[in-house]
Design an enzyme around this catalytic site. Structure first.
Site, PDB file in Angstrom:
ATOM      1  CG  ASP A 192      -2.064   1.253   0.837  1.00  0.00           C
ATOM      2  OD1 ASP A 192      -2.217   1.541  -0.326  1.00  0.00           O
ATOM      3  OD2 ASP A 192      -2.996   0.533   2.025  1.00  0.00           O
ATOM      4  CD1 TRP A 193       0.579   5.659  -3.721  1.00  0.00           C
ATOM      5  CD2 TRP A 193       0.519   3.592  -3.910  1.00  0.00           C
ATOM      6  NE1 TRP A 193       1.612   4.891  -4.989  1.00  0.00           N
ATOM      7  CE2 TRP A 193       0.942   4.092  -5.330  1.00  0.00           C
ATOM      8  CE3 TRP A 193       0.131   1.940  -3.474  1.00  0.00           C
ATOM      9  CZ2 TRP A 193       0.666   2.917  -6.205  1.00  0.00           C
ATOM     10  CZ3 TRP A 193       0.034   1.450  -4.707  1.00  0.00           C
ATOM     11  CH2 TRP A 193       0.441   1.701  -6.024  1.00  0.00           C
TER      12      TRP A 193
END
Length: 738
Positions: A226-227
């Site tokens: 995930d970012w």
């Protein structure tokens, strides 16, 4: 195809992190191109022009399809697949290689701020619908990204919190949707979540990303973070987390190189992750860009159909709906003019157009409808607006009131603190009902809300967040142009205090305890026999369906087959969602009374019957046995219930299943009961027990049984204290170990 062996170590390390916010690095020396990953999951969010550091620049226009909260309520993986195909086309037009979605996290608490992006409180339901969406996206040679793996069920402290979950709920509830999608739809990528799982960050959890995802489930794609989810990049490479997003400006690339040179990271692990990135790039290179521009109108029609199929008719006393020809209508509520059709955060789409209920009503019925906003989203000036709306309602045949949660009430990044609709909206509704009892309520919300007015209005439509065509879809249902067919993918409770995670959500001091175990959603309410406002799977139609007696059998593969005849006894065609729930009559472990194991959405014309066939895979009836660390199907009698919701069972039958053999390693610490159950050692142990109990039981079998129950939990090694010779105990244990 370029192999990782064609790259230098430095080039391999470069491939393991992003070039910028949305793209991978290109390696020009060997003609490896950069590819783009961008947000979904219910529409394309590709930034116009160059990427900014936070990914918040305006995105290109794209169709905003119904978010997962709505699409899941259609209970139809085929519809989800068609939406996925459209998403894949739009991604391909914009040269996007991977669409970041769908999310299949379980709705553990109705307060989770991101519940609008998730399908269900049930893993079978979520996994089945999501598999259809993934297959649709990838049919266009665009990769789907299954997220957020795993146990990402809240926004509070989401980047640090440890989800502390026991093995059974982790396997049976929080993993099963992911497993189903991986095995059935083979997503190109999986996104690891921000949070920790039992103390270890998902991005560096080798058991999660390698042992479970790859070795147990057979996933052969690429894992992306995930970012901003990376905590320790070197640990992530070891665990099997292949691509870090977004760019780290080369910082983590250097960390990987330093670790290899220092002997703290094997170069083969860098090769492994680099090859997975290369495989993704090669896969995306097979895509042929569609000719011509996006067919905006065609995709809007798909969005409208999906929205229509997703809305849920909760209540319809006295056939209040559909609205009758010639009725004058007071259309009330700002949501009718300014619809809330998607959630906030990373999935926010720049829609190609937006339909409103107000405009659509005016087009359909013209002068029959008048509008009053009734309230503002910020709660200001409500008194004058309320007075105007109440007076309007008093003069019309029917009032249609649009209520819901404004953008500020729920979004990615924070959790809700209440189930309540804003107080000024509820005050408005109370006064409208007093002025006109013939009032229909339409609710717009990304997570379930309390419905304290359920007994005071004759009709309620759960409108969720329905995407850009939601306004017209709702009017189609209200006016009867379309028939409602949605079903609840989550229970609507009376009170927050009744919900499964209450008291264990969102945790404190960096930990959240999943104390409700396997009893999530309807499993919780059924186990405790709690009353609910509307149960999981509930939804009405504009017709009635009758069910015949179901027949149940076991096929040659030991799968359970169910057949039932469903008849439309009403005056208009409609769609019924036939649901099958299963529960064992007896179990060695704690089980929910019933669990959804099959469903199908079928359209049936007025007066006609359909023979509906459903199949339950044997493996889907298993529980996770913590003693042997695997799924086990218990032998015995299973109750198979067929119905229209988890609490509207129309017929049931039983079926006998053979159980999986479970042989436990027996030791001196094994209980007497465990020894007695052993096929070899059991009979001999029983002889000793009868001899020992002879004077006590006086030959009475019931007395023998009572004594077995009394001392059944005694570790067998301690039988020496009760007169059994030590050598005989050793012999019994030796027999059991053979």
């Amino acid at each position: 195809m370029v192999s990782s062996q064609d790259l230098t170590l430095e080039e391999k390390a470069q491939l393991l992190s992003g070039k910028d916010f949305w793209t991978t690095k290109n390696i020009d020396r060997v003609d490896v191109p950069s590819i783009m990953l961008t947000d979904g999951p219910h529409g394309l969010r590709k930034q116009a022009g160059s990427s900014d550091n936070l990914g918040i620049n305006e995105s290109v226009p794209a169709t905003c399809f119904p978010p997962a909260v709505a699409l899941g309520s259609a209970f139809d993986p085929d519809l989800a697949e068609r939406v996925g195909q459209a998403l894949g086309v739009e991604a391909a037009i914009e040269d996007v290689s991977v669409l970041l979605g769908p999310g299949v996290n379980i709705k553990r608490s109705p307060l989770c701020g991101r519940n609008f992006e998730y399908f269900s409180e049930d893993p079978y339901h979520a996994g089945t619908v999501a598999a259809g969406l993934v297959q649709g996206i990838q049919s266009q040679n665009v990769g789907a990204c299954l997220k957020h793996f795993a146990a990402n069920n809240q926004e509070e402290d989401r980047m640090r919190v440890s989800a502390d979950v026991d093995d059974r709920p982790l396997r049976e509830i929080y993993f099963r949707a992911f497993e189903r999608v991986v095995k059935e739809a083979e997503p190109w990528t999986v996104m690891c979540s921000y949070n920790k799982i039992n103390g270890t960050y998902a991005s560096e959890h080798s058991w999660l990303l390698t042992d479970v995802l790859r070795e147990a489930w057979g996933f052969d794609g690429m894992v992306v973070s995930d970012w901003g989810a990376v905590h320790d990049r070197v640990a992530g490479v070891k665990a099997g987390m292949d691509l870090e997003m977004p760019s780290s400006d080369g910082i983590t690339d250097a960390q990987v190189l330093d670790a290899v040179h220092a002997g703290r990271l094997e170069a083969t692990l860098v090769d492994r992750s680099a090859q997975r990135v290369l495989n993704l790039i090669e896969r995306s290179g097979r895509r042929v860009k569609p000719s011509g521009p996006l067919d905006v109108e065609a995709h809007h029609r798909i969005a409208r159909e999906a929205a229509t199929r997703s809305a849920v008719l909760l209540k319809n006393d006295g056939q209040t709906l559909p609205l009758k020809d010639g009725q004058s209508i007071a259309l009330i509520g700002e949501f009718a003019r300014t619809p809330r059709f998607q959630g906030g955060g990373s999935s926010h789409i720049n829609p190609t157009r937006v339909d409103t209920a107000l405009d659509t009503f005016c087009e359909k019925v013209g002068e029959q409808v008048d509008f009053a906003p009734g309230f503002t989203f910020d709660g200001k000036g409500s008194e004058a607006l309320r007075t105007e709306a109440v007076e309007l309602a008093r003069t019309k045949d029917v009032a249609v009131v649009f209520l819901g949660l404004p953008d500020a009430a729920e979004s990615e990044g924070f959790d809700r603190t209440t189930l309540d609709i804003p107080a000024d909206q509820l005050e408005l509704l109370n006064e409208v009902v007093a002025a006109n009892p013939r009032t229909v309520v339409v609710v717009s919300n990304g997570g379930v809300v309390a419905l304290p007015f359920a007994d005071s209005v004759p009709a309620i439509v759960e409108g969720w967040l329905l995407g850009q065509a939601g306004g017209s879809a709702l009017v189609d249902i209200l006016t009867g142009e379309a028939a409602p067919s949605g079903r609840l993918g989550e229970t609507i409770p009376y009170r927050l205090e009744d919900t499964p995670a209450f008291g264990n959500f969102p945790g404190e001091f960096g930990h959240v305890r999943y104390g409700e175990g396997i009893h999530v959603g309807y499993r919780w309410y059924d186990k405790r026999n709690f009353e609910v406002a509307f149960p999981f799977g509930h939804g009405l139609a504009y017709t009635n369906f009758e069910y015949g007696s179901p027949t149940v059998s076991v096929n040659d593969h030991d799968d359970v087959e169910i057949r039932v005849r469903v008849t439309n006894t009403g005056q208009r065609s409609g769609r019924e969602v036939v649901q099958v729930y299963v529960g064992p009559e007896n179990s060695a472990v704690d089980r929910a009374p019933r669990e959804l194991k099959a469903f199908v959405s079928v359209e049936i014309a007025a007066g006609e019957s359909r023979d509906v066939a459903l199949t339950i895979d044997r493996a889907n009836l298993a529980y996770w046995d913590i003693r042997v660390d695997r799924f086990v199907v218990e032998g015995g009698t299973y109750r198979v219930e067929v119905g229209a919701s988890s609490r509207d069972i129309r017929g049931e039958a039983t079926v006998e299943l053979n159980g999986d053999e479970v042989r436990l390693p027996l030791t001196a610490q094994s209980s007497l009961a465990e020894i007695l159950a052993h096929p070899t050692a059991g009979p001999k142990m029983r002889e000793h027990l009868i001899s020992f109990l002879g004077s006590t039981a006086d030959g009475d079998a019931s007395g023998e049984q009572d004594m077995e129950s009394l001392i059944g939990s005694l570790p067998v090694g301690r039988l020496v204290s009760f007169g059994v010779p030590k050598e005989q105990v050793k012999q019994l244990i030796s027999l059991a170990q053979q």
